[in-house]
Design an enzyme around this catalytic site. Structure first.
Site, short mmCIF file in Angstrom:
data_model
loop_
_atom_site.label_atom_id
_atom_site.label_comp_id
_atom_site.label_asym_id
_atom_site.label_seq_id
_atom_site.Cartn_x
_atom_site.Cartn_y
_atom_site.Cartn_z
N LYS A 52 5.67 10.77 0.01
CA LYS A 52 4.78 9.72 -0.52
C LYS A 52 3.89 10.29 -1.62
CE LYS A 52 5.07 7.10 3.75
NZ LYS A 52 4.49 6.64 5.01
N GLN A 96 -0.68 7.80 8.35
CA GLN A 96 0.70 8.04 8.77
C GLN A 96 0.83 7.90 10.29
OE1 GLN A 96 3.25 8.35 6.69
NE2 GLN A 96 4.76 8.66 8.29
N ASP A 119 0.30 -0.43 3.65
CA ASP A 119 1.44 -0.46 4.58
C ASP A 119 1.77 -1.90 5.01
OD1 ASP A 119 2.78 1.95 5.26
OD2 ASP A 119 1.00 2.66 6.31
N1 GUN Z 1 5.61 6.24 10.14
C1 GUN Z 1 6.91 5.90 9.99
N2 GUN Z 1 7.05 4.97 9.01
C2 GUN Z 1 5.80 4.71 8.55
C3 GUN Z 1 5.29 3.85 7.54
O1 GUN Z 1 6.02 3.10 6.86
N3 GUN Z 1 3.94 3.88 7.36
C4 GUN Z 1 3.13 4.67 8.08
N4 GUN Z 1 1.81 4.62 7.84
N5 GUN Z 1 3.56 5.48 9.03
C5 GUN Z 1 4.90 5.50 9.24
#
Ligand code: GUN
Length: 277
Positions: A52, A96, A119
């Protein structure tokens, strides 16, 4: 021969478009900064967070990261989110997941301001999607819609079947297909005659989390098959929820694993970050 939907290429195009948009916004004096929070050091999360941050750097978005120790308390995490919510320089906030067991994920999700919820997990964001108002959309299902759009696959009037009803994928996926005027059925572990329901689908979206569960017996001739699953097999290779080799000759288009839906999730996160106020 089915069209193999190239998520890697489509996500690269989206990221390049976003890069131009960010450069334009910067000339207008707009600041875009994503705050990324990771609690603990789950190795998979570290890889995701790294990807990311790399995507942010490629597009020209500033990112600030908070790598907090495993023993961080829920109150400490909530206080940090509060601070970031109030900080006008921060336009997007991402925690996350998963967070350690002593922290309640739902409380954390609800603490992030819906204005910065890139998100799309906050109940306000999900509610906005449900009633057709503007708001952030969960990245993986948003990516599926983009894949269909970039591949020239019409959704309006189609029989769409979604397998899986998670808050992050299945439910928002169904809402998005409905928003695009598909006729939508959601299947889950209690669905009777799953094969028969799936065989109605012009567009089948599979998000069940079971390796290669969907084979040709679930597929109508000429269907479009979107595979959201990703699993590592004993031989070290990746596979999806769909048995690609058994399905590919029966469908008109299909996403591979890897290189289908996966790369779209980060592209759509970047889309959300760039389009945050
Ligand atoms: N953990 C696995 N996929 C995601 C996601 O799309 N966003 C976040 N914040 N955590 C994750």
């Amino acid at each position: 021969m089915a069209q193999i939907i190239d998520g890697k290429a489509i996500s690269a195009r989206i990221k390049d478009e976003l890069k131009e948009e960010v450069a334009r916004k910067k000339t207008e004096g707009k600041q875009i900064t994503l705050a990324v929070i990771q609690v603990g050091n789950d190795p998979a999360s570290t890889v995701y967070v790294g990807n990311k941050k790399k995507a942010c750097a490629y597009i020209g978005i500033d990112s600030v990261s908070y790598e907090l120790p495993e023993e961080t308390s829920q109150d400490e995490l909530l206080a940090l989110i509060d601070k970031l919510n109030e900080d006008p320089k921060i336009t997007g906030i991402l925690v996350q997941l998963p967070v350690p067991d002593h922290i309640d994920e739902d409380i954390i999700i609800r603490k992030i301001s819906p204005k910065k919820d890139v998100d799309g997990f906050h109940p306000m964001s999900v509610g906005a999607l449900c009633i057709g108002e503007k708001g952030f959309v969960s990245c993986t299902p948003a990516g599926v819609i983009k894949l269909l759009e970039y591949s020239g696959i019409e959704i309006a009037g189609k029989e769409c079947v979604v397998i899986g009803r998670s808050n992050i994928v299945g439910k928002p996926m169904a809402l998005l297909l409905l928003r695009e005027n598909g006729t939508v059925t959601v299947c889950h572990s209690k669905t009777k005659d799953l094969k028969e329901v799936c065989k109605r689908a012009d567009i089948l979206v599979v998000a069940i989390g079971r390796p290669k569960m969907i084979n040709e017996e679930y597929i109508k001739d000429g269907a479009v098959v979107i595979d959201v699953g990703i699993h590592r097999m004993d031989n070290g290779r990746l596979c999806g929820d769909v048995d690609f080799d058994r399905v590919v000759d029966k469908c008109s288009a299909i996403t591979p694993v890897p290189g289908g839906v996966g790369p779209m999730t980060i592209a759509m996160l970047m889309y959300n970050v760039v389009n945050a106020e």
